[in-house]
Design a protein around this motif. Structure first.
Motif, short mmCIF file in Angstrom:
data_model
loop_
_atom_site.label_atom_id
_atom_site.label_comp_id
_atom_site.label_asym_id
_atom_site.label_seq_id
_atom_site.Cartn_x
_atom_site.Cartn_y
_atom_site.Cartn_z
N LYS A 243 0.82 -1.22 0.00
CA LYS A 243 0.00 0.00 0.00
C LYS A 243 0.86 1.27 0.00
CE LYS A 243 -4.23 -1.82 2.15
NZ LYS A 243 -5.16 -1.40 1.10
N SER A 244 2.02 1.22 0.65
CA SER A 244 2.88 2.40 0.72
C SER A 244 3.46 2.76 -0.65
CB SER A 244 4.01 2.18 1.72
OG SER A 244 4.90 1.17 1.28
N SER A 245 3.56 1.78 -1.52
CA SER A 245 4.10 2.03 -2.86
C SER A 245 3.11 2.80 -3.74
CB SER A 245 4.46 0.70 -3.55
OG SER A 245 3.29 -0.07 -3.78
N LYS A 246 1.87 2.91 -3.25
CA LYS A 246 0.83 3.59 -4.03
C LYS A 246 0.60 5.03 -3.60
CE LYS A 246 -1.56 -0.80 -4.95
NZ LYS A 246 -2.81 -1.57 -4.78
N ILE A 247 1.37 5.50 -2.60
CA ILE A 247 1.25 6.90 -2.20
C ILE A 247 2.55 7.62 -2.50
CG2 ILE A 247 -0.44 6.36 -0.39
CD1 ILE A 247 1.76 6.66 1.69
N ASP A 248 2.51 8.94 -2.52
CA ASP A 248 3.67 9.73 -2.94
C ASP A 248 4.71 9.92 -1.83
OD1 ASP A 248 2.60 10.05 -5.47
OD2 ASP A 248 1.50 11.87 -4.91
N ASN A 249 4.33 9.68 -0.60
CA ASN A 249 5.25 9.90 0.51
C ASN A 249 6.40 8.89 0.51
OD1 ASN A 249 2.25 10.29 1.40
ND2 ASN A 249 3.43 11.81 2.58
N LYS A 250 7.52 9.32 1.06
CA LYS A 250 8.63 8.41 1.26
C LYS A 250 8.35 7.58 2.51
CE LYS A 250 13.62 8.32 2.19
NZ LYS A 250 14.82 9.15 2.46
N VAL A 251 8.26 6.26 2.36
CA VAL A 251 8.00 5.37 3.49
C VAL A 251 9.17 4.38 3.59
CG1 VAL A 251 6.42 3.70 4.54
CG2 VAL A 251 5.51 5.55 3.11
N VAL A 252 9.83 4.37 4.76
CA VAL A 252 11.00 3.53 4.97
C VAL A 252 10.69 2.51 6.06
CG1 VAL A 252 13.48 3.49 5.48
CG2 VAL A 252 12.45 5.52 4.43
N PHE A 253 11.04 1.26 5.81
CA PHE A 253 10.79 0.18 6.77
C PHE A 253 12.11 -0.27 7.41
CE2 PHE A 253 7.22 0.10 3.88
CZ PHE A 253 6.14 -0.15 4.71
N TYR A 254 12.04 -0.57 8.72
CA TYR A 254 13.21 -0.99 9.48
C TYR A 254 12.88 -2.27 10.24
CZ TYR A 254 14.37 3.99 8.88
OH TYR A 254 14.60 5.24 8.36
N ASP A 255 13.86 -3.18 10.31
CA ASP A 255 13.68 -4.39 11.11
C ASP A 255 13.74 -4.06 12.59
OD1 ASP A 255 13.46 -6.08 8.93
OD2 ASP A 255 15.63 -6.38 8.77
N ARG A 256 13.24 -4.96 13.41
CA ARG A 256 13.28 -4.78 14.86
C ARG A 256 14.74 -4.72 15.33
NH1 ARG A 256 9.55 -8.87 17.71
NH2 ARG A 256 11.06 -10.33 16.87
#
Length: 370
Positions: A243-256
């Motif tokens: 879903k994050s790939s469909k919005i214009d914002n930069k979304v970064v994911f991090y492991d625990r």
């Protein structure tokens, strides 16, 4: 003074390592050790898993022998660890789960029971998918903790209210011990005005429905000047990435990561966005505040004990996306507001949730058990 800590039923020290809290927990018990307490942990894991994690400490650990099945271990603890239990002065539980074993050991060896409960399972019993036996066990262990402990510590006012009413126990038996913040978080705070027009907001937690991480995307998607950083794992991770790939914002994911590394994650972040439906005395909120982040979260009961609305953060009517957006807009526009909230959040956390204050309260609790 010999203090024996019963880990949560089924847990070993490796669980603390995996969820990132091992260093945090051991650092506190080292402070107790400096106050002449000899610390021993009772684990449900085998020696191989646990011993290596305590190499650089003086702590002892009682393990489940490899030949004993997990299901039988709870019943055999008094026999397997007879000598250690006989020498123990105080038995303390780490959570409600495991109270039954600790209680029987206290009866057999005539020891004092100190119960701790950061998580109150009966308060969420209505939507926990558990068998009737598991639910009955929860009520039994909470009843024992409330009625037969010398003292019981909880991490929220809500927990005192809930348990005292449910099990008809006077409130004075409970001691409110909020979670403490590791000093490393306070050292990460830098009090300075931030004139950036881009907000770096973050979420820390399990990626499950009760934490509502998908709502984050709904909140930020209309902002071109917001970056979102998500630290956590869980069943919703794949959905979030899609879903994050469909919005214009930069979304970064991090492991625990290890708890001690979370302060580095918070560095250069402005806001903690936490639209959770359930929360205890949230370590994440406290740690974010101690790094000067502005917290925006749902106005559920326990959050109200930490956040003073429009003073050191924002409490928002449950799932009101419009209000979340409105407050984010205010912070983006007003750098003075951002600076004031950040400073107040840091000051609040440092004053009330430092580890030294927690240690002194814990020592008073242990004294009641002598």
């Amino acid at each position: 003074m010999n203090l024996l800590i019963f880990l949560t039923r089924g847990y070993n020290l490796n669980h603390w390592k995996e969820n990132g809290t091992l260093k945090r927990e051991l650092s506190f018990y080292k402070l107790l050790e400096n106050k002449n307490y000899k610390i021993t942990f009772l684990s449900y894991g085998t020696e191989i898993k646990d011993r290596s994690l305590l190499k650089k400490t003086n702590f002892k650990i009682l393990n489940r022998p490899m030949w004993v099945p997990v299901a039988l271990y709870s019943f055999l603890i008094p026999l397997i660890h007879f000598k250690a239990l006989k020498k123990t002065n105080i038995i303390k539980t780490n959570q409600i789960f495991g109270t039954l074993e600790a209680f029987f050991c206290c009866i057999i060896f005539n020891k004092s029971l100190y119960s701790r409960s950061g998580y109150i399972p009966s308060s969420k019993i209505s939507y926990l998918k558990l068998s009737l036996f598991s639910k009955a066990l929860i009520f039994l262990e909470e009843f024992i903790a409330c009625r037969y402990s010398k003292t019981i510590s909880v991490s929220s006012k809500y927990a005192i209210k809930h348990l005292s009413k449910k099990y008809k126990v006077k409130k004075k038996k409970f001691k409110l011990l909020y979670n403490f913040v590791d000093p490393i978080f306070f050292s990460s705070f830098k009090s300075k005005k931030n004139n950036k027009k881009i907000l770096d907001i973050c979420f820390v937690g399990r990626l499950v429905n009760s934490k509502q991480p998908l709502l984050l995307l709904e909140i930020i998607k209309e902002f071109k000047n917001i970056n979102l950083h998500i630290l956590g794992v869980g069943p919703l991770l794949k959905t979030l990435k899609k879903k994050s790939s469909k919005i214009d914002n930069k979304v970064v994911f991090y492991d625990r990561v290890e708890n001690s590394q979370v302060s580095k994650f918070f560095k250069n972040k402005n806001v903690l966005l936490l639209p959770t439906l359930e929360e205890g005395n949230s370590k994440v909120i406290l740690e974010a505040m101690s790094c000067g982040l502005i917290v925006m979260t749902n106005d559920i009961e326990c959050n109200k004990e930490l956040i003073k609305h429009k003073s050191n953060g924002y409490l928002i009517k449950r799932n009101d996306v419009g209000i979340y957006k409105s407050y984010l807009s205010n912070i983006i526009r007003d750098n003075k507001l951002k600076y004031e909230f950040s400073t107040k959040a840091f000051s609040f956390a440092k004053k009330k949730y430092n580890i030294k204050r927690f240690l002194n309260l814990e020592l008073l609790q242990l004294k009641k058990c002598n």
